[in-house]
Design a protein around this motif. Structure first.
Motif, PDB file in Angstrom:
ATOM      1  N   ARG A  13       0.947  -1.225   0.085  1.00 37.02           N
ATOM      2  CA  ARG A  13       0.044  -0.048   0.103  1.00 37.02           C
ATOM      3  C   ARG A  13       1.221   1.171  -0.017  1.00 37.02           C
ATOM      4  O   ARG A  13       1.941   1.290   0.738  1.00 37.02           O
ATOM      5  N   GLN A  44       4.266   0.146 -11.462  1.00 37.11           N
ATOM      6  CA  GLN A  44       5.099  -1.129 -11.159  1.00 37.11           C
ATOM      7  C   GLN A  44       6.152  -1.229 -12.257  1.00 37.11           C
ATOM      8  O   GLN A  44       7.343  -1.548 -12.083  1.00 37.11           O
ATOM      9  N   ASP A  55      -7.953   1.628 -10.510  1.00 39.19           N
ATOM     10  CA  ASP A  55      -6.881   1.526  -9.590  1.00 39.19           C
ATOM     11  C   ASP A  55      -5.645   0.383  -9.994  1.00 39.19           C
ATOM     12  O   ASP A  55      -4.435   0.673  -9.682  1.00 39.19           O
ATOM     13  N   ARG A  86      -4.032  -5.154  -6.637  1.00 38.29           N
ATOM     14  CA  ARG A  86      -3.618  -3.890  -6.045  1.00 38.29           C
ATOM     15  C   ARG A  86      -2.484  -3.750  -5.341  1.00 38.29           C
ATOM     16  O   ARG A  86      -2.197  -4.255  -4.473  1.00 38.29           O
ATOM     17  N   GLY A  87      -1.348  -3.410  -6.081  1.00 39.49           N
ATOM     18  CA  GLY A  87      -0.082  -3.079  -5.512  1.00 39.49           C
ATOM     19  C   GLY A  87       0.806  -4.250  -5.854  1.00 39.49           C
ATOM     20  O   GLY A  87       1.789  -3.928  -5.439  1.00 39.49           O
ATOM     21  N   THR A 112       5.344   6.165  -9.168  1.00 33.55           N
ATOM     22  CA  THR A 112       4.687   5.697  -8.162  1.00 33.55           C
ATOM     23  C   THR A 112       3.996   6.684  -7.511  1.00 33.55           C
ATOM     24  O   THR A 112       4.697   7.818  -7.082  1.00 33.55           O
ATOM     25  N   SER A 158      -1.921   0.759 -10.691  1.00 35.67           N
ATOM     26  CA  SER A 158      -0.809   0.389  -9.901  1.00 35.67           C
ATOM     27  C   SER A 158      -0.010  -0.426 -10.961  1.00 35.67           C
ATOM     28  O   SER A 158       1.248  -0.539 -10.767  1.00 35.67           O
TER      29      SER A 158
END
Lengths: 286, 126
Positions: free
Chosen positions: A77, B117, B109, A162-163, B123, B113
């Motif tokens: 996050r 990456q 999102d 997500r992430g 970022t 994201s």
């Protein structure tokens, strides 16, 4: 909901969890507590409210507190804190703990586990540098229900996107039907425990790194101060504290100071931090 | 301005993806199958490609194979975006030279994201 009932929940949440319920969040009571009322056999939320004015069942109170906590989280996050963990914290610890080869990390309010598991994956990727090290990641939360989810370590397709970089998904997860489960090598690196930050936290022991991100935002000033003070007591002299992007220690906790140039990263004020060189002017006023 | 080629046989998906990617600061080109995407790349290489798998005429994976053999074909960052959501497909895509992989359904999102990456965008700071 009437004002009397709102105050009833507001006071209960404040005493039991430190959570500050502001009137603009009143709508959450309806949406999150109606299922709890149903679970405990009340025809409506109002009926549960009436019962709470008597001598409420402590398990029911726990359910209410758990339902009102926010569990928003994701792998890596905000990105940046994990970069700092890799570029600042790990190199420091590799050097300073080279004799004991021990690294203790605490994720306070870990929710469904993405934060401690993200750290586990980072550490796993750095495993060659840390051979023979004893790494302990302790992850705590106030909600027992969410801790069960965290231990299961099974995530939806949405959550793993997500992430989380795809390479990490491929390396560290197994596909189980429609969801993705973390492999045991990562799961076993994290120890989950129930912990209410308002209660005695000394049993957790002392830590080199503490993640307490997006927790303080739900507390009022006095509670923030209390909690930060308690956390400080669990931290080693040259340890690091990570807070969320909208949180700070400034003007709240005397124990900490921001680490210069590293947003979101804090160190103990009286620490002899070898990496922190105070500017000349600050040193002169000591 | 960086360019992104959106390859999908569904006009609706292209439209949704385009809006998300334009918000990230890209200018978008669309193609409805692998062959049309190949034609676009033959003229000018984009910086990023969002790529569906199952399409008529030429599939996403066939296109990726061909792309990576082209002169400048190593330049675009390729993000698969498909309903294929099993490890075998993901591995095939990555072996063929994809940079990231999105399993549909997606939202802004997820796209943001994934783009962050692989260094297509900065970022987000926390």
């Amino acid at each position: 909901m009437n004002i009397g009932d709102f105050d009833l929940y507001k006071n209960m949440l404040k005493t039991k969890s430190g959570l500050t319920l502001t009137p603009d969040k009143a709508y959450l009571l309806d949406s999150r507590l109606t299922p709890i009322a149903k679970k405990w056999g009340f025809p409506s939320l109002d009926a549960m409210s009436v019962s709470l004015r008597g001598k409420p069942d402590s398990n029911m109170v726990r359910d209410i507190v758990e339902a009102m906590t926010t569990n928003e989280t994701s792998f890596f996050r905000d990105g940046k804190p994990f970069d700092l963990f890799k570029s600042v914290v790990l190199p420091h610890m590799l050097k300073e703990r080279s004799k004991t080869k021990s690294l203790k990390i605490w994720c306070a309010a870990c929710s469904s586990g993405q934060e401690p598991y993200s750290l586990s994956m980072v550490l796993k990727e750095n495993a060659p540098m840390m051979q023979g090290w004893n790494i302990q990641i302790t992850a705590t939360d106030i909600s027992n229900a969410i801790l069960e989810n965290a231990k299961r370590a099974e995530y939806s397709q949405f959550e793993v996107q997500r992430g989380l970089p795809i390479q990490m998904l491929m390396r560290f997860f197994d596909q189980v039907n429609e969801s993705w489960r973390l492999k045991e090598e990562i799961r076993k690196m994290v120890r989950f425990e129930h912990c209410n930050l308002l209660e005695d936290i000394s049993k957790l022991g002392r830590f080199d790194v503490v993640f307490c991100r997006n927790v303080l935002i739900y507390f009022d000033e006095a509670t923030k101060k209390t909690v930060l003070g308690k956390i400080a007591k669990q931290m080693e002299k040259d340890s690091f504290l990570f807070l969320g992007g909208a949180e700070t220690v400034l003007g709240i906790a005397e124990e900490f100071k921001p680490m210069e140039g590293q947003r979101g990263l804090y160190i103990l004020k009286d620490s002899a931090h070898s990496m922190q060189k105070p500017p000349a002017s600050a040193a002169a006023t000591r | 301005m960086k360019t992104c080629l959106v390859v999908d046989d569904s006009r609706v998906v292209r439209k949704v993806a385009r809006r998300i990617i334009e918000d990230l600061g890209f200018s978008c080109i669309e193609a409805e199958d692998g062959q049309k995407a190949y034609d676009v790349c033959s003229k000018k290489m984009p910086d990023a490609i969002l790529l569906d798998w199952n399409m008529p005429v030429m599939s996403g994976i066939e296109f990726l194979d061909k792309l990576r053999k082209m002169g400048e074909g190593g330049h675009p960052k390729v993000v698969f975006c498909t309903t294929e959501n099993d490890m075998d497909h993901i591995q095939r895509a990555m072996n063929a030279g994809a940079n990231e992989y999105i399993m549909k359904p997606f939202d802004s999102d997820i796209v943001e994201s994934k783009f962050a990456q692989i260094g297509l965008i900065e970022t987000k700071t926390g």
